[in-house]
Design a protein around this motif. Structure first.
Motif, PDB file in Angstrom:
ATOM      1  N   GLU A  10       0.854  -1.192   0.000  1.00 31.43           N
ATOM      2  CA  GLU A  10       0.000   0.000   0.000  1.00 31.43           C
ATOM      3  C   GLU A  10       0.889   1.242   0.000  1.00 31.43           C
ATOM      4  O   GLU A  10       1.964   1.244   0.591  1.00 31.43           O
ATOM      5  N   THR A  11       0.438   2.288  -0.685  1.00 30.25           N
ATOM      6  CA  THR A  11       1.212   3.528  -0.755  1.00 30.25           C
ATOM      7  C   THR A  11       0.306   4.727  -0.568  1.00 30.25           C
ATOM      8  O   THR A  11      -0.909   4.649  -0.757  1.00 30.25           O
ATOM      9  N   LEU A  12       0.941   5.836  -0.231  1.00 31.06           N
ATOM     10  CA  LEU A  12       0.239   7.091  -0.023  1.00 31.06           C
ATOM     11  C   LEU A  12       1.084   8.201  -0.622  1.00 31.06           C
ATOM     12  O   LEU A  12       2.313   8.156  -0.539  1.00 31.06           O
ATOM     13  N   THR A  13       0.435   9.177  -1.259  1.00 35.06           N
ATOM     14  CA  THR A  13       1.124  10.354  -1.778  1.00 35.06           C
ATOM     15  C   THR A  13       0.411  11.591  -1.237  1.00 35.06           C
ATOM     16  O   THR A  13      -0.813  11.701  -1.355  1.00 35.06           O
ATOM     17  N   VAL A  14       1.164  12.505  -0.657  1.00 28.59           N
ATOM     18  CA  VAL A  14       0.620  13.734  -0.103  1.00 28.59           C
ATOM     19  C   VAL A  14       0.793  14.848  -1.131  1.00 28.59           C
ATOM     20  O   VAL A  14       1.889  15.027  -1.673  1.00 28.59           O
ATOM     21  N   LEU A  15      -0.274  15.572  -1.395  1.00 29.24           N
ATOM     22  CA  LEU A  15      -0.205  16.698  -2.331  1.00 29.24           C
ATOM     23  C   LEU A  15      -0.215  18.004  -1.541  1.00 29.24           C
ATOM     24  O   LEU A  15      -1.267  18.535  -1.212  1.00 29.24           O
ATOM     25  N   THR A  16       0.970  18.493  -1.232  1.00 31.22           N
ATOM     26  CA  THR A  16       1.088  19.833  -0.651  1.00 31.22           C
ATOM     27  C   THR A  16       0.975  20.818  -1.813  1.00 31.22           C
ATOM     28  O   THR A  16       1.104  20.425  -2.981  1.00 31.22           O
ATOM     29  N   PRO A  17       0.765  22.094  -1.561  1.00 31.98           N
ATOM     30  CA  PRO A  17       0.741  23.069  -2.656  1.00 31.98           C
ATOM     31  C   PRO A  17       2.025  23.055  -3.484  1.00 31.98           C
ATOM     32  O   PRO A  17       1.983  23.177  -4.706  1.00 31.98           O
ATOM     33  N   PHE A  18       3.176  22.872  -2.836  1.00 30.65           N
ATOM     34  CA  PHE A  18       4.456  22.807  -3.551  1.00 30.65           C
ATOM     35  C   PHE A  18       4.466  21.616  -4.504  1.00 30.65           C
ATOM     36  O   PHE A  18       4.826  21.736  -5.678  1.00 30.65           O
ATOM     37  N   HIS A  19       4.057  20.467  -4.015  1.00 27.55           N
ATOM     38  CA  HIS A  19       4.034  19.248  -4.828  1.00 27.55           C
ATOM     39  C   HIS A  19       3.051  19.386  -5.990  1.00 27.55           C
ATOM     40  O   HIS A  19       3.336  18.962  -7.112  1.00 27.55           O
ATOM     41  N   ARG A  20       1.897  19.978  -5.733  1.00 33.03           N
ATOM     42  CA  ARG A  20       0.891  20.176  -6.781  1.00 33.03           C
ATOM     43  C   ARG A  20       1.448  21.049  -7.913  1.00 33.03           C
ATOM     44  O   ARG A  20       1.295  20.736  -9.090  1.00 33.03           O
TER      45      ARG A  20
END
Length: 189
Positions: free
Chosen positions: A59-69
């Motif tokens: 299982e994996t998770l990706t966080v979308l911070t404003p910088f990453h977006r």
């Protein structure tokens, strides 16, 4: 003298901690850094490692911070050989501006296993409920016979500190936790 020294050390530690924390808003410098990182990311494998969390059993998770977006928008534009226009930059920055978005790939035993999952962030003693939940209703069958569901969750940033360590807990319809991920926001831009 000792008070001044202790105060100076505290300021340095505070500044260092703030620099390493996820920011939920982007100033001009951070926008430019995200755009440059996105352009360079086309040549770098694993460019998004700081926003990824691996869980148990694939299982994996990706966080979308404003910088990453914004980095992802610049990356996609670079692949198309078409630089982002100012309006596109603004759109990327404002998209989900009041939410922390989390993409999660969860494994289960049937095609519709994730349909009624309920996510929450645990921050110390606080439970932060999602303001947006999109659970995949027809998970993809994997080579090993299990199913992989791609889910998207949004959490209000007003309840979060960019330097904190939180835990995403995903529960089934009976309220039993079926998956957990530790998210260290202090290690993400």
């Amino acid at each position: 003298m000792i008070r001044a020294l202790v105060g100076s050390v505290a300021l340095v530690l505070l500044a260092a901690g703030g620099a390493a924390a996820a920011s939920f808003t982007l100033d001009d410098g951070a926008r430019q850094a995200a755009l440059k990182a996105g352009e360079r990311s086309t040549l770098v494998e694993g460019f998004d490692h700081e926003w990824r969390v691996n869980g148990d059993g694939g299982e994996t998770l990706t966080v979308l911070t404003p910088f990453h977006r914004l980095l992802l928008a610049a990356r996609n534009a670079t692949f198309k050989n078409n630089p982002l226009k100012p309006a596109e930059i603004e759109r990327a920055v404002k998209q989900d501006a009041q939410r922390l978005i989390v993409w999660v790939h969860l494994r289960g035993r049937s095609e519709d296993f994730a349909r009624h999952y309920v996510p929450r962030l645990l921050d110390g003693t606080r439970d932060i409920k999602a303001t947006f939940v999109q659970n995949e209703r027809t998970a993809l069958r994997q080579d090993d016979g299990a199913y992989m569901a791609r889910c998207v969750y949004g959490f209000p940033i007003r309840d979060l500190n960019g330097g904190s360590r939180v835990e995403l807990a995903v529960a089934d319809s009976d309220g039993r936790d079926v998956s957990r991920f530790t998210i260290d926001l202090s290690g993400m831009r």
